[in-house]
Scaffold this active site. Sequence first.
Site, PDB file in Angstrom:
ATOM      1  N   ALA A  12       0.816  -1.227   0.000  1.00  0.00           N
ATOM      2  CA  ALA A  12       0.000   0.000   0.000  1.00  0.00           C
ATOM      3  C   ALA A  12       0.844   1.268   0.000  1.00  0.00           C
ATOM      4  O   ALA A  12       0.446   2.284  -0.570  1.00  0.00           O
ATOM      5  CB  ALA A  12      -0.934  -0.003   1.202  1.00  0.00           C
ATOM      6  N   THR A  16       0.336   5.561  -1.672  1.00  0.00           N
ATOM      7  CA  THR A  16      -0.187   6.648  -0.833  1.00  0.00           C
ATOM      8  C   THR A  16       0.041   8.014  -1.492  1.00  0.00           C
ATOM      9  O   THR A  16      -0.790   8.912  -1.356  1.00  0.00           O
ATOM     10  CB  THR A  16       0.429   6.629   0.586  1.00  0.00           C
ATOM     11  OG1 THR A  16       1.842   6.567   0.481  1.00  0.00           O
ATOM     12  CG2 THR A  16      -0.065   5.431   1.382  1.00  0.00           C
ATOM     13  N   ARG A  24      -2.928  -0.446   7.178  1.00  0.00           N
ATOM     14  CA  ARG A  24      -2.387  -0.849   8.467  1.00  0.00           C
ATOM     15  C   ARG A  24      -1.365   0.103   9.062  1.00  0.00           C
ATOM     16  O   ARG A  24      -0.844  -0.139  10.136  1.00  0.00           O
ATOM     17  CB  ARG A  24      -1.736  -2.242   8.347  1.00  0.00           C
ATOM     18  CG  ARG A  24      -2.769  -3.335   8.172  1.00  0.00           C
ATOM     19  CD  ARG A  24      -2.129  -4.704   8.108  1.00  0.00           C
ATOM     20  NE  ARG A  24      -3.157  -5.719   8.142  1.00  0.00           N
ATOM     21  CZ  ARG A  24      -3.947  -6.021   7.124  1.00  0.00           C
ATOM     22  NH1 ARG A  24      -3.818  -5.372   5.985  1.00  0.00           N
ATOM     23  NH2 ARG A  24      -4.867  -6.951   7.221  1.00  0.00           N
ATOM     24  N   GLN A  91       0.579  -6.385  -3.773  1.00  0.00           N
ATOM     25  CA  GLN A  91      -0.507  -6.629  -2.822  1.00  0.00           C
ATOM     26  C   GLN A  91      -1.643  -5.627  -3.046  1.00  0.00           C
ATOM     27  O   GLN A  91      -2.680  -5.720  -2.408  1.00  0.00           O
ATOM     28  CB  GLN A  91       0.019  -6.491  -1.389  1.00  0.00           C
ATOM     29  CG  GLN A  91       1.068  -7.540  -1.012  1.00  0.00           C
ATOM     30  CD  GLN A  91       1.709  -7.241   0.345  1.00  0.00           C
ATOM     31  OE1 GLN A  91       2.644  -6.450   0.436  1.00  0.00           O
ATOM     32  NE2 GLN A  91       1.206  -7.859   1.390  1.00  0.00           N
ATOM     33  N   HIS A 111      -3.822  -9.858  -4.706  1.00  0.00           N
ATOM     34  CA  HIS A 111      -5.126  -9.629  -4.064  1.00  0.00           C
ATOM     35  C   HIS A 111      -6.200  -9.206  -5.071  1.00  0.00           C
ATOM     36  O   HIS A 111      -7.217  -8.638  -4.682  1.00  0.00           O
ATOM     37  CB  HIS A 111      -4.970  -8.597  -2.939  1.00  0.00           C
ATOM     38  CG  HIS A 111      -4.069  -9.077  -1.841  1.00  0.00           C
ATOM     39  ND1 HIS A 111      -3.420  -8.228  -0.957  1.00  0.00           N
ATOM     40  CD2 HIS A 111      -3.697 -10.327  -1.478  1.00  0.00           C
ATOM     41  CE1 HIS A 111      -2.690  -8.945  -0.113  1.00  0.00           C
ATOM     42  NE2 HIS A 111      -2.835 -10.218  -0.416  1.00  0.00           N
ATOM     43  N   CYS A 119     -19.190 -11.605 -10.450  1.00  0.00           N
ATOM     44  CA  CYS A 119     -20.418 -12.134  -9.863  1.00  0.00           C
ATOM     45  C   CYS A 119     -20.068 -13.344  -9.013  1.00  0.00           C
ATOM     46  O   CYS A 119     -19.339 -14.241  -9.470  1.00  0.00           O
ATOM     47  CB  CYS A 119     -21.408 -12.536 -10.952  1.00  0.00           C
ATOM     48  SG  CYS A 119     -22.870 -13.380 -10.286  1.00  0.00           S
ATOM     49  N   CYS A 147     -27.267 -13.333 -14.021  1.00  0.00           N
ATOM     50  CA  CYS A 147     -27.919 -14.376 -13.206  1.00  0.00           C
ATOM     51  C   CYS A 147     -28.627 -13.831 -11.969  1.00  0.00           C
ATOM     52  O   CYS A 147     -29.248 -14.597 -11.226  1.00  0.00           O
ATOM     53  CB  CYS A 147     -26.904 -15.439 -12.800  1.00  0.00           C
ATOM     54  SG  CYS A 147     -25.794 -14.921 -11.449  1.00  0.00           S
ATOM     55  N   ILE A 228       9.132   6.952  -0.282  1.00  0.00           N
ATOM     56  CA  ILE A 228       9.173   6.059  -1.443  1.00  0.00           C
ATOM     57  C   ILE A 228       9.215   6.824  -2.763  1.00  0.00           C
ATOM     58  O   ILE A 228       9.917   6.435  -3.699  1.00  0.00           O
ATOM     59  CB  ILE A 228       7.960   5.100  -1.411  1.00  0.00           C
ATOM     60  CG1 ILE A 228       8.127   4.112  -0.242  1.00  0.00           C
ATOM     61  CG2 ILE A 228       7.801   4.336  -2.724  1.00  0.00           C
ATOM     62  CD1 ILE A 228       6.888   3.298   0.078  1.00  0.00           C
TER      63      ILE A 228
END
Length: 240
Positions: A12, A16, A24, A91, A111, A119, A147, A228
Amino acid sequence: MNQPLVAILSGAGISTDSGIPDYRGPDGLWRRDPDAEKLVTYEYYMGDPEIRRRSWRMRRETGALRAEPNAAHLAVAELERSGVPVRVITQNVDGLHQLAGMPARKVLELHGTAREFVCTGCHVRGPMEDALARVDAGEDDPPCLRCGGILKPATVMFGEHLDPVVLGEALAVTKACQVFIAVGSTLQVHPAAGLAGVAADQGARLIVVNAEPTPYDDRADEVVREPIGTALPELLRNLR
């Protein structure tokens, strides 16, 4: 001489600067609103229509799909374009590595992706913009048009398993790389975090770029605590 394969595990913290909050960290979403975790927990999401309605509202309001890649994402794509073999294991679900120019086939999304819906009944997929347009038009929990099943983002929610194929490919890349850079990840969420240890075990040069200490700092060849957005571009320029 063959150029060394560089594997980049991104968490993450790399996004940012693009305006996407982490979950977290000290000011992370889960710390500020523990109840928000229910919105991305499969059991709650499937069992409670109100949770689903809140989830759709949150997706509409956060505007994550409008986020743009930042200097760190662009530096990774630039490294790949320079001819260095690069694979990204992420991630994140924001798709910003691909928007920055990384070929999609070289990005492994552990992820899943928030840029598509799926669906839960018939497994049809489509662009998240289409589902959000239906929410804008007044459907607070849009059902599957094929559906009638429950739609969710094509992300791995709490309580769901990672795609074993994607995880297997990530493990293969980790074992094959000569340089493994973990950037913006707390390295606390497994199995993704364990990849740093696998890389070190295989003799790769392990570099950790993160604001906070991680459990793998003592195994790293280099630990970078700088922001970063400036630290990663400089690090990757030096690799080239």
